[in-house]
Design an enzyme around this catalytic site. Sequence first.
Site, PDB file in Angstrom:
ATOM      1  N   ILE A  27       0.897  -1.297   0.001  1.00  0.00           N
ATOM      2  CA  ILE A  27      -0.042  -0.102  -0.058  1.00  0.00           C
ATOM      3  C   ILE A  27       0.529   1.286  -0.124  1.00  0.00           C
ATOM      4  O   ILE A  27       1.628   1.298   0.725  1.00  0.00           O
ATOM      5  CB  ILE A  27      -0.818  -0.142   1.122  1.00  0.00           C
ATOM      6  CG1 ILE A  27      -1.996  -1.251   0.884  1.00  0.00           C
ATOM      7  CG2 ILE A  27      -1.702   1.353   1.318  1.00  0.00           C
ATOM      8  CD1 ILE A  27      -2.824  -1.509   2.215  1.00  0.00           C
ATOM      9  N   ASN A 152      12.017   0.496   6.640  1.00  0.00           N
ATOM     10  CA  ASN A 152      12.334   1.893   6.310  1.00  0.00           C
ATOM     11  C   ASN A 152      13.273   2.304   4.998  1.00  0.00           C
ATOM     12  O   ASN A 152      13.214   3.210   4.335  1.00  0.00           O
ATOM     13  CB  ASN A 152      13.041   2.488   7.537  1.00  0.00           C
ATOM     14  CG  ASN A 152      14.025   1.836   8.063  1.00  0.00           C
ATOM     15  OD1 ASN A 152      14.531   0.574   7.667  1.00  0.00           O
ATOM     16  ND2 ASN A 152      14.747   2.215   9.212  1.00  0.00           N
ATOM     17  N   PRO A 176      12.485  -9.014   2.475  1.00  0.00           N
ATOM     18  CA  PRO A 176      12.014  -7.699   2.968  1.00  0.00           C
ATOM     19  C   PRO A 176      10.703  -7.759   3.922  1.00  0.00           C
ATOM     20  O   PRO A 176      10.077  -8.686   3.951  1.00  0.00           O
ATOM     21  CB  PRO A 176      11.636  -7.052   1.488  1.00  0.00           C
ATOM     22  CG  PRO A 176      11.189  -8.041   0.583  1.00  0.00           C
ATOM     23  CD  PRO A 176      11.723  -9.452   1.057  1.00  0.00           C
ATOM     24  N   SER A 228      13.549  -4.880  14.889  1.00  0.00           N
ATOM     25  CA  SER A 228      13.447  -4.118  16.362  1.00  0.00           C
ATOM     26  C   SER A 228      14.174  -5.098  17.435  1.00  0.00           C
ATOM     27  O   SER A 228      14.546  -6.404  17.090  1.00  0.00           O
ATOM     28  CB  SER A 228      12.033  -4.239  16.600  1.00  0.00           C
ATOM     29  OG  SER A 228      11.416  -5.550  16.668  1.00  0.00           O
ATOM     30  N   GLU A 249      21.313  -5.790  13.493  1.00  0.00           N
ATOM     31  CA  GLU A 249      21.302  -4.460  13.364  1.00  0.00           C
ATOM     32  C   GLU A 249      19.623  -4.019  13.978  1.00  0.00           C
ATOM     33  O   GLU A 249      18.739  -4.146  13.493  1.00  0.00           O
ATOM     34  CB  GLU A 249      21.225  -4.007  11.869  1.00  0.00           C
ATOM     35  CG  GLU A 249      22.656  -4.176  11.279  1.00  0.00           C
ATOM     36  CD  GLU A 249      23.641  -3.282  11.819  1.00  0.00           C
ATOM     37  OE1 GLU A 249      23.254  -2.393  12.855  1.00  0.00           O
ATOM     38  OE2 GLU A 249      24.700  -3.329  11.730  1.00  0.00           O
ATOM     39  N   GLY A 251      17.315  -1.847  17.185  1.00  0.00           N
ATOM     40  CA  GLY A 251      16.797  -0.401  17.459  1.00  0.00           C
ATOM     41  C   GLY A 251      17.692   0.447  18.221  1.00  0.00           C
ATOM     42  O   GLY A 251      18.769  -0.118  18.824  1.00  0.00           O
ATOM     43  N   CYS A 283      16.816   3.942  12.555  1.00  0.00           N
ATOM     44  CA  CYS A 283      16.998   3.084  13.852  1.00  0.00           C
ATOM     45  C   CYS A 283      17.971   3.967  14.676  1.00  0.00           C
ATOM     46  O   CYS A 283      18.166   4.063  15.931  1.00  0.00           O
ATOM     47  CB  CYS A 283      17.796   2.039  13.317  1.00  0.00           C
ATOM     48  SG  CYS A 283      18.928   1.960  12.107  1.00  0.00           S
ATOM     49  N   GLU A 461      27.925  -3.557   9.854  1.00  0.00           N
ATOM     50  CA  GLU A 461      27.666  -3.794   8.427  1.00  0.00           C
ATOM     51  C   GLU A 461      28.747  -2.527   8.140  1.00  0.00           C
ATOM     52  O   GLU A 461      29.255  -1.783   8.797  1.00  0.00           O
ATOM     53  CB  GLU A 461      26.243  -3.297   8.179  1.00  0.00           C
ATOM     54  CG  GLU A 461      25.415  -4.592   8.588  1.00  0.00           C
ATOM     55  CD  GLU A 461      23.910  -4.300   8.184  1.00  0.00           C
ATOM     56  OE1 GLU A 461      23.253  -3.239   8.030  1.00  0.00           O
ATOM     57  OE2 GLU A 461      23.300  -5.396   7.534  1.00  0.00           O
TER      58      GLU A 461
HETATM   59  P1  NDP Z   1      10.448  -6.000  13.043  1.00  0.00           P
HETATM   60  O1  NDP Z   1      11.543  -6.376  14.180  1.00  0.00           O
HETATM   61  O2  NDP Z   1       9.176  -5.778  13.245  1.00  0.00           O
HETATM   62  O3  NDP Z   1      10.838  -6.814  11.765  1.00  0.00           O
HETATM   63  C1  NDP Z   1      11.922  -6.944  10.995  1.00  0.00           C
HETATM   64  C2  NDP Z   1      11.981  -7.801   9.874  1.00  0.00           C
HETATM   65  O4  NDP Z   1      12.073  -9.240  10.742  1.00  0.00           O
HETATM   66  C3  NDP Z   1      10.577  -8.029   9.095  1.00  0.00           C
HETATM   67  O5  NDP Z   1      11.082  -8.277   7.743  1.00  0.00           O
HETATM   68  C4  NDP Z   1       9.836  -9.000   9.830  1.00  0.00           C
HETATM   69  O6  NDP Z   1       8.850  -9.454   9.050  1.00  0.00           O
HETATM   70  C5  NDP Z   1      10.626  -9.965  10.221  1.00  0.00           C
HETATM   71  N1  NDP Z   1      10.471 -10.754  11.464  1.00  0.00           N
HETATM   72  C6  NDP Z   1       9.631 -10.673  12.221  1.00  0.00           C
HETATM   73  N2  NDP Z   1       9.292 -11.636  13.272  1.00  0.00           N
HETATM   74  C7  NDP Z   1      10.340 -12.361  13.010  1.00  0.00           C
HETATM   75  C8  NDP Z   1      10.759 -13.657  13.291  1.00  0.00           C
HETATM   76  N3  NDP Z   1      10.183 -14.422  14.202  1.00  0.00           N
HETATM   77  N4  NDP Z   1      11.880 -14.478  12.740  1.00  0.00           N
HETATM   78  C9  NDP Z   1      12.298 -14.042  11.613  1.00  0.00           C
HETATM   79  N5  NDP Z   1      12.005 -12.890  11.015  1.00  0.00           N
HETATM   80  C10 NDP Z   1      11.046 -12.136  11.551  1.00  0.00           C
HETATM   81  O7  NDP Z   1      10.994  -4.353  12.572  1.00  0.00           O
HETATM   82  P2  NDP Z   1      10.399  -3.370  11.663  1.00  0.00           P
HETATM   83  O8  NDP Z   1      10.188  -3.822  10.204  1.00  0.00           O
HETATM   84  O9  NDP Z   1       8.868  -2.787  12.393  1.00  0.00           O
HETATM   85  O10 NDP Z   1      11.363  -2.259  11.688  1.00  0.00           O
HETATM   86  C11 NDP Z   1      11.525  -1.262  12.820  1.00  0.00           C
HETATM   87  C12 NDP Z   1      12.867  -1.833  13.611  1.00  0.00           C
HETATM   88  O11 NDP Z   1      13.906  -1.809  12.989  1.00  0.00           O
HETATM   89  C13 NDP Z   1      12.948  -0.585  14.484  1.00  0.00           C
HETATM   90  O12 NDP Z   1      13.121  -1.073  15.778  1.00  0.00           O
HETATM   91  C14 NDP Z   1      14.449  -0.220  13.901  1.00  0.00           C
HETATM   92  O13 NDP Z   1      15.237   0.662  14.959  1.00  0.00           O
HETATM   93  C15 NDP Z   1      15.162  -1.262  13.358  1.00  0.00           C
HETATM   94  N6  NDP Z   1      15.931  -0.795  12.533  1.00  0.00           N
HETATM   95  C16 NDP Z   1      17.290  -0.948  12.836  1.00  0.00           C
HETATM   96  C17 NDP Z   1      18.284  -0.783  11.993  1.00  0.00           C
HETATM   97  C18 NDP Z   1      19.690  -0.820  12.268  1.00  0.00           C
HETATM   98  O14 NDP Z   1      20.600  -0.609  11.137  1.00  0.00           O
HETATM   99  N7  NDP Z   1      19.978  -0.791  13.381  1.00  0.00           N
HETATM  100  C19 NDP Z   1      17.966   0.106  10.424  1.00  0.00           C
HETATM  101  C20 NDP Z   1      16.391   0.059  10.319  1.00  0.00           C
HETATM  102  C21 NDP Z   1      15.581  -0.109  11.195  1.00  0.00           C
HETATM  103  P3  NDP Z   1       7.590  -8.578   9.120  1.00  0.00           P
HETATM  104  O15 NDP Z   1       7.413  -7.216   8.490  1.00  0.00           O
HETATM  105  O16 NDP Z   1       6.499  -9.481   8.112  1.00  0.00           O
HETATM  106  O17 NDP Z   1       6.895  -8.715  10.674  1.00  0.00           O
END
Ligand code: NDP
Length: 487
Positions: A27, A152, A176, A228, A249, A251, A283, A461
């Site tokens: 979306i 993001n 992704p 996260s 990597e 939060g 992040c 990274e």
């Molecule tokens: P999530 O932790 O919710 O999801 C990250 C990825 O993991 C998604 O593709 C998700 O799928 C997948 N996932 C979820 N549960 C599982 C599991 N049990 N096993 C394997 N994979 C799983 O993060 P967000 O997508 O909400 O992103 C935001 C978070 O990412 C923030 O906390 C942010 O700080 C962090 N972040 C960190 C960065 C860094 O470089 N340190 C850079 C960018 C973001 P699905 O989306 O389908 O749930």
Amino acid sequence: MRAQPTASHFVDGVYLEDTAGEPFDSIHAATGEVIARLHAATPAVIEAAMIAAERAQKEWASWMPVERSRVLRRVADLMRERNQELSELETLDTAKPIQETLVADATSGADALEWFASQAASIAGEAVPLGTDFAYTVREPLGVCVGIGAWNYPTQIACWKAAPALACGNAMVFKPSELTPLSTLKVAEIFMEAGAPAGLFNVVQGFGAVGAALAEHPTTAKVSLTGSVPTGGKVYTTAAAGMRHVTMELGGKSPMIVFDDADIEDAIGGAMLGNFYSTGQICSNGTRVFVQARIKDRFLERLIERTRAIRIGDPLDPETQMGPLISQAQREKVLGYIEAGKREGATLAYGGGVPTGAVYDDGTFIEPTIFSDVTDTMTIAKEEIFGPVLSLLTFESEDEAVARANGTPFGLAAGLFTRDLARAHRVAGSLQAGICWINTYNLTPVEIPFGGVKQSGLGRENGRAAMEFYSQLKTVHVGLGPVESPY
Ligand code: NDP
């Protein structure tokens, strides 16, 4: 724009669909329009991707390093040539402004591919003389690496993982976020065009369950997650059960300390970049802005003035500086934090609401928000919000600022603004963070390592350091003398 992806997955060098997988929509968050319907990977799709990656990895690892380097370099060139269309797709997928995606997504992915292409050609071990004997080390690939991304920066995340992984001779299966499924499929197409073996870089879609299935697949040698902290814990546990390598990597709740001798306009620029870029969905954002008490009023006044001028709107309009949040759920979450800030006694100095008007009505827009009079114990100062919410705190002394900056379980990043050179390095040395910025914020060029300490993750990274996390050493001891045996 060139054609959009034609199916949900990209496996073994071609698009692949399996409509038995759970359907979901991509979306455009600025309008609520459905831009694509996809299906989560079924076990059959996951298996096909793992088999293809395993086969491709063996072939790829047998190539001359300079040949691998050439392919990665071509991927970088193609991404740069197609930056406009890749950026438009990224903007549709993430709703980030086109003025951001044109400079920060495919281009930073291309930088990673170009830089790690140069590393690919220079991987070497060492020879160790041992008297009569000698030994040598070989830096070997791990095998099939799984990449799992947040929503993001989908293209950047995929490239930051794939570039060092492939440079070291691994293959990758990338998942992704289901919120931003499209752009990495185009990257996979480009890998094929650039001459990579089919199956070297595969994309499979899905929710957390697909990520979990990839992380526990017997073929997986390594899992690199951007997400996260709670997800990191789960993926790390799964990987540990199979003794797999990980890069996490995660939060943050990073501090930015502004001393009273700082260039105030620069510090405000850094605070705005570190809170409002990508609608705050970064992040490493410096969401706790500690300002030395003497300059707080001046800082806040100019911060509000400059924030008021931010242009919020249609992300495809080149003039737009801030788009919506990624989803309705994310907006609810961020608005919940804003309510908590007000309830717990912070002063709402700017924003805090949802912009109104035709441009905004169907999207998940939110105002850039500034809280002042924030204290360390407030929810908005402790938890990662992942939205454009800046918390301003004040401090008196350097020691106090450092202690409070470190008073968090997170440790991804930190920043400080001062003209005092000695203090700058002293404070940087005391901050518990994987990366510290002095008189700048949120710059992540590929040449330097990026990653967190404490709960914010492990592994790095970018930079030469990343190569360590996508390879392993083999030692070969060569005996040249008689074998001395007590038996
Ligand atoms: P999530 O932790 O919710 O999801 C990250 C990825 O993991 C998604 O593709 C998700 O799928 C997948 N996932 C979820 N549960 C599982 C599991 N049990 N096993 C394997 N994979 C799983 O993060 P967000 O997508 O909400 O992103 C935001 C978070 O990412 C923030 O906390 C942010 O700080 C962090 N972040 C960190 C960065 C860094 O470089 N340190 C850079 C960018 C973001 P699905 O989306 O389908 O749930």
